[in-house]
Scaffold this motif. Structure first.
Motif, PDB file in Angstrom:
ATOM      1  N   ARG A 222       1.045  -1.099  -0.022  1.00  0.00           N
ATOM      2  CA  ARG A 222       0.078   0.065   0.085  1.00  0.00           C
ATOM      3  C   ARG A 222       1.398   0.863   0.171  1.00  0.00           C
ATOM      4  N   GLU A 223       2.592   1.235   0.760  1.00  0.00           N
ATOM      5  CA  GLU A 223       2.785   2.461   0.880  1.00  0.00           C
ATOM      6  C   GLU A 223       4.070   2.949  -0.150  1.00  0.00           C
ATOM      7  N   LYS A 224       3.261   1.995  -1.476  1.00  0.00           N
ATOM      8  CA  LYS A 224       4.605   2.065  -2.161  1.00  0.00           C
ATOM      9  C   LYS A 224       3.885   2.252  -3.418  1.00  0.00           C
ATOM     10  N   MET A 225       2.141   1.909  -3.389  1.00  0.00           N
ATOM     11  CA  MET A 225       1.661   1.862  -4.803  1.00  0.00           C
ATOM     12  C   MET A 225       1.624   3.505  -5.201  1.00  0.00           C
ATOM     13  N   LEU A 226       0.891   3.318  -6.348  1.00  0.00           N
ATOM     14  CA  LEU A 226       0.495   5.000  -7.508  1.00  0.00           C
ATOM     15  C   LEU A 226      -0.515   5.073  -6.879  1.00  0.00           C
ATOM     16  N   ASP A 227      -1.240   4.779  -6.445  1.00  0.00           N
ATOM     17  CA  ASP A 227      -2.609   5.279  -5.959  1.00  0.00           C
ATOM     18  C   ASP A 227      -2.844   4.598  -4.379  1.00  0.00           C
ATOM     19  N   LYS A 228      -2.574   5.608  -3.298  1.00  0.00           N
ATOM     20  CA  LYS A 228      -2.630   4.853  -2.132  1.00  0.00           C
ATOM     21  C   LYS A 228      -4.019   5.094  -1.604  1.00  0.00           C
ATOM     22  N   MET A 229      -5.121   4.427  -2.367  1.00  0.00           N
ATOM     23  CA  MET A 229      -6.564   4.477  -1.957  1.00  0.00           C
ATOM     24  C   MET A 229      -6.041   3.752  -2.405  1.00  0.00           C
ATOM     25  N   SER A 230      -5.675   2.536  -3.003  1.00  0.00           N
ATOM     26  CA  SER A 230      -5.663   1.009  -3.377  1.00  0.00           C
ATOM     27  C   SER A 230      -6.104   0.159  -1.737  1.00  0.00           C
ATOM     28  N   ASP A 231      -7.138  -0.533  -2.345  1.00  0.00           N
ATOM     29  CA  ASP A 231      -7.578  -1.866  -1.084  1.00  0.00           C
ATOM     30  C   ASP A 231      -6.108  -3.151  -1.631  1.00  0.00           C
ATOM     31  N   ALA A 232      -5.249  -3.040  -0.919  1.00  0.00           N
ATOM     32  CA  ALA A 232      -4.052  -3.982  -0.918  1.00  0.00           C
ATOM     33  C   ALA A 232      -4.754  -5.523  -0.697  1.00  0.00           C
ATOM     34  N   SER A 233      -5.418  -5.704   0.345  1.00  0.00           N
ATOM     35  CA  SER A 233      -5.896  -6.570   0.714  1.00  0.00           C
ATOM     36  C   SER A 233      -7.028  -7.338  -0.066  1.00  0.00           C
ATOM     37  N   ARG A 234      -7.365  -6.371  -0.536  1.00  0.00           N
ATOM     38  CA  ARG A 234      -8.770  -6.756  -2.166  1.00  0.00           C
ATOM     39  C   ARG A 234      -8.038  -7.115  -3.637  1.00  0.00           C
ATOM     40  N   LEU A 235      -6.872  -6.311  -3.414  1.00  0.00           N
ATOM     41  CA  LEU A 235      -5.938  -6.501  -4.578  1.00  0.00           C
ATOM     42  C   LEU A 235      -5.298  -7.452  -5.150  1.00  0.00           C
ATOM     43  N   VAL A 236      -4.518  -8.036  -3.663  1.00  0.00           N
ATOM     44  CA  VAL A 236      -3.850  -9.670  -3.578  1.00  0.00           C
ATOM     45  C   VAL A 236      -4.427 -10.955  -3.288  1.00  0.00           C
ATOM     46  N   SER A 237      -5.823 -10.276  -3.328  1.00  0.00           N
ATOM     47  CA  SER A 237      -7.137 -11.355  -3.375  1.00  0.00           C
ATOM     48  C   SER A 237      -6.999 -11.997  -4.352  1.00  0.00           C
ATOM     49  N   ARG A 238      -7.043 -10.927  -5.059  1.00  0.00           N
ATOM     50  CA  ARG A 238      -7.981 -10.970  -7.254  1.00  0.00           C
ATOM     51  C   ARG A 238      -6.390 -11.647  -7.324  1.00  0.00           C
ATOM     52  N   LEU A 239      -5.307 -11.209  -7.350  1.00  0.00           N
ATOM     53  CA  LEU A 239      -3.896 -11.496  -7.675  1.00  0.00           C
ATOM     54  C   LEU A 239      -3.763 -12.615  -7.308  1.00  0.00           C
TER      55      LEU A 239
END
Length: 168
Positions: free
Chosen positions: A68-85
């Motif tokens: 989340r800290e390194k993402m370009l979009d700081k509003m991204s839901d990193a947990s959901r993103l990781v689940s989808r990946l």
């Protein structure tokens, strides 16, 4: 008057407002172009960004907070993103042995292949900025850095004022 005509406004309060609106308006075009490009590869821009970060850290696992800290979009839901990946088989997620509340995320072999394929086509994204010379692009990067620094300073002033108001 070009921007005013494009977005249907008669006038701006000042050049700072016009610059802010121009950045937001341009962001929409860039964002749409990036989304279309990554959609061809079965990903969103945020998913690609996460894979890029994970590839750069490989083989070291990272946490969702690091991501989340390194993402370009700081509003991204990193947990959901990781689940989808993970569901696509592009990352491997394991429980952190030191802290059971955390997970370790690593790009998978399949994720490495996908991002490698995308790397071959990334030059297509450069085309969206071809209306600028390299020197103009460099100047734009420097100006946008100044904008980000100004935003950080403004955020700090607002936070300090809120703290003073809360203490009063």
């Amino acid at each position: 008057m070009i921007l005013e005509n494009e977005i249907g406004i008669s006038a701006f309060r000042n050049e700072w407002q016009k610059a802010s609106v121009s950045i937001l308006y341009t962001y929409g075009f860039l964002s749409n172009g990036y989304e279309s490009f990554f959609k061809q590869h079965g990903l969103t821009t945020q998913q690609y960004n996460a894979l890029r970060i994970l590839r750069d850290q490989f083989p070291k696992p990272v946490s969702t907070s690091f991501l989340r800290e390194k993402m370009l979009d700081k509003m991204s839901d990193a947990s959901r993103l990781v689940s989808r990946l993970g569901a696509k088989g592009l990352v491997e997620v394991t429980q952190n042995t030191a802290d059971k509340r955390l997970v370790n995320i690593v790009i998978s072999e399949e994720g490495q292949k996908v991002i490698g394929t995308i790397d071959k086509d990334l030059h297509q994204l450069d085309a969206v900025m071809q209306g600028l010379t390299e020197e103009e692009a460099k100047t734009l990067v420097e100006l946008l850095y100044k904008v980000r620094e100004s935003l950080k300073t403004a955020d700090e002033r607002i936070a300090a004022k809120e703290q003073v108001d809360a203490d009063a």
